[in-house]
Design an enzyme around this catalytic site. Structure first.
Site: not given
Length: 350
Positions: A172, A316
């Protein structure tokens, strides 16, 4: 606006796990001497429905969105950084890009709610809206928007599996997203803001205290609802990329593909997915324990024991990607080690 339709989820294969455990007992080593590597191999036997599972082909999907709650001053970075980081993903300069290249993993970036025009970038364009609502004062998403975000994640999981992925990682990017993640943790587990809310991007003590008040206010606003459905909790207190990650997990499990969960935000999304359908849980593997406050509580609520603890808190999908070599080695050991009979080595009871 697309909507989400749930897919049925079957459990991993118990017979294959049992066969893998029997093989582990015959390998040339004392029983249990490879520790959790043995458990990993047996879990993947169940995932792949074969006694000797093969190293997985990983696919990483990074979902990006902005959060209205950043207007409350809960982050050390401005929300404009979300779009800037998406551009960094495209350029290949982010940490997850480096790890994906090193592991030869498929990497896809999905704009599910960035508050910027990214139409010129070579990413997946699936914007539901430009940033979520300010969850302190209003619902983060309408029910229709939440369903649309779930559908974005569902479609991403299908693309990855159709491209050959046998292991899925959700990452994300969204400035402010530890705040909705903490709110979800509180709403879904009963954890207090003092436990669930952490420093995120590195806020100071006064901002941390303020961030806890923001989450408490959001919970109080939503607390007037009686017996809310998990989908209501996600819509009111989550975020667009968090909902997309939940949809990704739900569809990955329905596709019979294991899900390697990253850090705090990813685990909050996994909590939401399991609340929506408990059948997701057996398909989850925790990669690492983040240094973000609340992650340990979220892992405990899911019954997950992380593989490593490296002090990571980047997001991430990086913590999950770091664990890919460990998984590959666990499965290679399980497949290629000789049994006592093959090696002509006396077993324990000989």
């Amino acid at each position: 606006m697309k909507t989400w339709t749930p897919s049925p989820i079957a459990p991993p294969c118990e017979e294959s796990q049992t066969a893998a455990r029997a093989r582990q007992a015959r390998l040339t080593k004392p029983a249990g001497s490879l520790g959790r590597l043995e458990d990993l191999a047996c879990r993947f036997a169940g995932f792949q429905r074969r006694e000797r599972p093969q190293p997985p082909q990983a696919a990483i999907t990074v979902f990006a969105a902005d959060h209205g709650v950043t207007a409350e001053g809960v982050s050390a970075y401005p929300s404009t950084v979300t779009a800037e980081m998406v551009k960094n993903f495209v350029a290949g300069g982010a940490a997850i890009c480096v790890l994906a290249r090193a592991e030869q993993a498929r990497l896809e970036v999905v704009d599910v709610g960035v508050d910027a025009d990214l139409s010129a970038l070579p990413i997946v364009h699936a914007k539901v809206r430009r940033g979520s609502g300010n969850l302190r004062r209003e619902a983060a998403m309408t029910p229709a928007e939440c369903a649309a975000a779930l559908a974005v994640g569902q479609a991403a999981a299908r693309r990855a599996v159709e491209a050959g992925a046998t292991l899925l990682i959700a990452g994300e990017m969204g400035i402010g997203n530890t705040t909705p993640s903490a709110a979800l943790l509180c709403a879904l587990t009963g954890a207090l803001p003092e436990v669930a809310v952490g420093r995120g991007t590195g806020v100071d003590d006064s901002t941390l205290a303020h961030k806890r008040r923001v989450v408490a206010d959001a919970l109080a606003r939503f607390g007037q609802r009686r017996q809310p459905r998990p989908l209501d909790v996600l819509a009111e207190l989550g975020g667009l990329e968090i909902a997309a990650m939940a949809g990704f997990y739900l569809e990955g499990a329905a596709s019979g593909v294991p899900l390697l969960v990253d850090g705090f935000i990813a685990t909050a999304a996994a909590l939401a997915a399991v609340a929506i359908d408990a059948a997701v849980a057996p398909w989850l593997l925790a990669s690492h324990r983040s240094d973000e406050a609340g992650h340990g509580t979220a892992l405990w609520a899911l019954g997950l024991d992380p593989l490593v603890g490296l002090g990571l808190r980047l997001g991430e999908g990086t913590g999950a990607a770091v664990c890919l070599p460990l998984i590959r080695l666990a499965l290679t050991l399980h497949d290629q080690m000789a049994t006592f009979d093959e090696a002509g080595v006396s077993g324990r009871d000989a």
